[in-house]
Design a protein around this motif. Sequence first.
Motif, PDB file in Angstrom:
ATOM      1  N   ALA A 288     -69.712  56.641 -67.036  1.00 25.60           N
ATOM      2  CA  ALA A 288     -69.633  56.396 -65.595  1.00 25.60           C
ATOM      3  C   ALA A 288     -68.841  55.135 -65.290  1.00 25.60           C
ATOM      4  N   ARG A 289     -69.032  54.088 -66.092  1.00 25.98           N
ATOM      5  CA  ARG A 289     -68.277  52.861 -65.888  1.00 25.98           C
ATOM      6  C   ARG A 289     -66.782  53.115 -66.020  1.00 25.98           C
ATOM      7  N   ARG A 290     -66.416  53.856 -67.053  1.00 24.72           N
ATOM      8  CA  ARG A 290     -64.983  54.112 -67.253  1.00 24.72           C
ATOM      9  C   ARG A 290     -64.388  54.878 -66.074  1.00 24.72           C
ATOM     10  N   LEU A 291     -65.116  55.869 -65.562  1.00 34.12           N
ATOM     11  CA  LEU A 291     -64.599  56.641 -64.429  1.00 34.12           C
ATOM     12  C   LEU A 291     -64.503  55.792 -63.170  1.00 34.12           C
ATOM     13  N   LEU A 292     -65.468  54.916 -62.942  1.00 35.65           N
ATOM     14  CA  LEU A 292     -65.412  54.022 -61.788  1.00 35.65           C
ATOM     15  C   LEU A 292     -64.264  53.032 -61.903  1.00 35.65           C
ATOM     16  N   GLU A 293     -64.030  52.558 -63.116  1.00 36.10           N
ATOM     17  CA  GLU A 293     -62.990  51.560 -63.335  1.00 36.10           C
ATOM     18  C   GLU A 293     -61.590  52.162 -63.294  1.00 36.10           C
ATOM     19  N   ASP A 294     -61.433  53.371 -63.841  1.00 37.88           N
ATOM     20  CA  ASP A 294     -60.100  53.884 -64.116  1.00 37.88           C
ATOM     21  C   ASP A 294     -59.651  55.043 -63.243  1.00 37.88           C
ATOM     22  N   THR A 295     -60.527  55.602 -62.392  1.00 39.01           N
ATOM     23  CA  THR A 295     -60.140  56.737 -61.561  1.00 39.01           C
ATOM     24  C   THR A 295     -60.509  56.477 -60.108  1.00 39.01           C
ATOM     25  N   ALA A 296     -60.010  57.331 -59.247  1.00 37.27           N
ATOM     26  CA  ALA A 296     -60.348  57.275 -57.828  1.00 37.27           C
ATOM     27  C   ALA A 296     -61.395  58.318 -57.462  1.00 37.27           C
TER      28      ALA A 296
END
Length: 334
Positions: free
Chosen positions: A281-289
């Motif tokens: 979840a952190r990666r998706l929040l950090e790297d995607t819209a």
Amino acid sequence: MTEPTTEPAGRATGRTLLVVLFDGVQSLDVTGPVEVFEGARRACGDRSAYRIRTASLDGSPVRTSSGLTLVPDAGLAGEPAPHTLLVPGGEGTRRPDPRLVDWLRDRAPAAGRLVSVCTGALLLAEAGLLDGRRATTHWAVCDHLAGTYPKVRVEPDPIFVRDGRLSTSAGVTAGIDLALALVEEDLGREVALTVARHLVVFLRRPGNQSQFSAQLAAQTARREPLRSVQHWVTQHPEADLCVESLAARAGLSPRHFARAFQAETGTTPGRYVERVRLEHARRLLEDTADGVTKISRACGYGTTEAMRRAFVKALGVAPAEYRRRFRGPVRPAR
């Protein structure tokens, strides 16, 4: 330690950064933060924003733990109290020169801000500067720090800990994260973000982010099918990952699976799944819209409220606030 008046963000006032050098210092503990502060000088358009100096006990060159030689600007004895005193780590902290410990004990409290990177915390602890204070260091040394210096309130999980004007960071690259946080405090978020982009790192990791990824926090199982189940979990965080489902995938009874998993990985299946989902979840929040609702489903939380509770429990911030503070350049929404 003195508590100087807080300076308005974005206003350069010629802050002195003094980096302590010694034989056996780890080079990245020195160069990582120095590159951040030097980059901030350029990014804010004022070369006097930071005055960076390095010093060893007698001004002589030092040999790093990797064999590099660093030539300091001066000897420590002649240096005035800096705005920020940075103490790096390295093999040289294990059996420190008593003269260096004495210098830190006598002179470090006069610094406006005291910072350690990695095992530099051991030097501060030996000098009594961490007594009664919250601190961290490299995960492999946290038990040693706590056992040797019981007056220190060791927090083994965060990548850095800030306690008033004292800041301590975990191993090596965490010193870059801490330096970026200090630049943001001094000169504002835009300057820090510019530096992060230049160094090709994200201005994204909060201090209370764990030093461990899910895969590092749990040992890799020695045998199949447990190792395959671990890998499958990381690839399918959205799936039904209850103990019964994982046990069926391993071909074991739930009771046997749970017992064997913990014995081989050092953590329970449930805790491992929590870490994997949070990390994804952190990666998706950090790297995607992608929206929070979409991310919560993609990570197996099911609802945004379940994901919010997991973030608050582990990181102390809700997903939306985490994204606002730590998102880097994003990919288009899928």
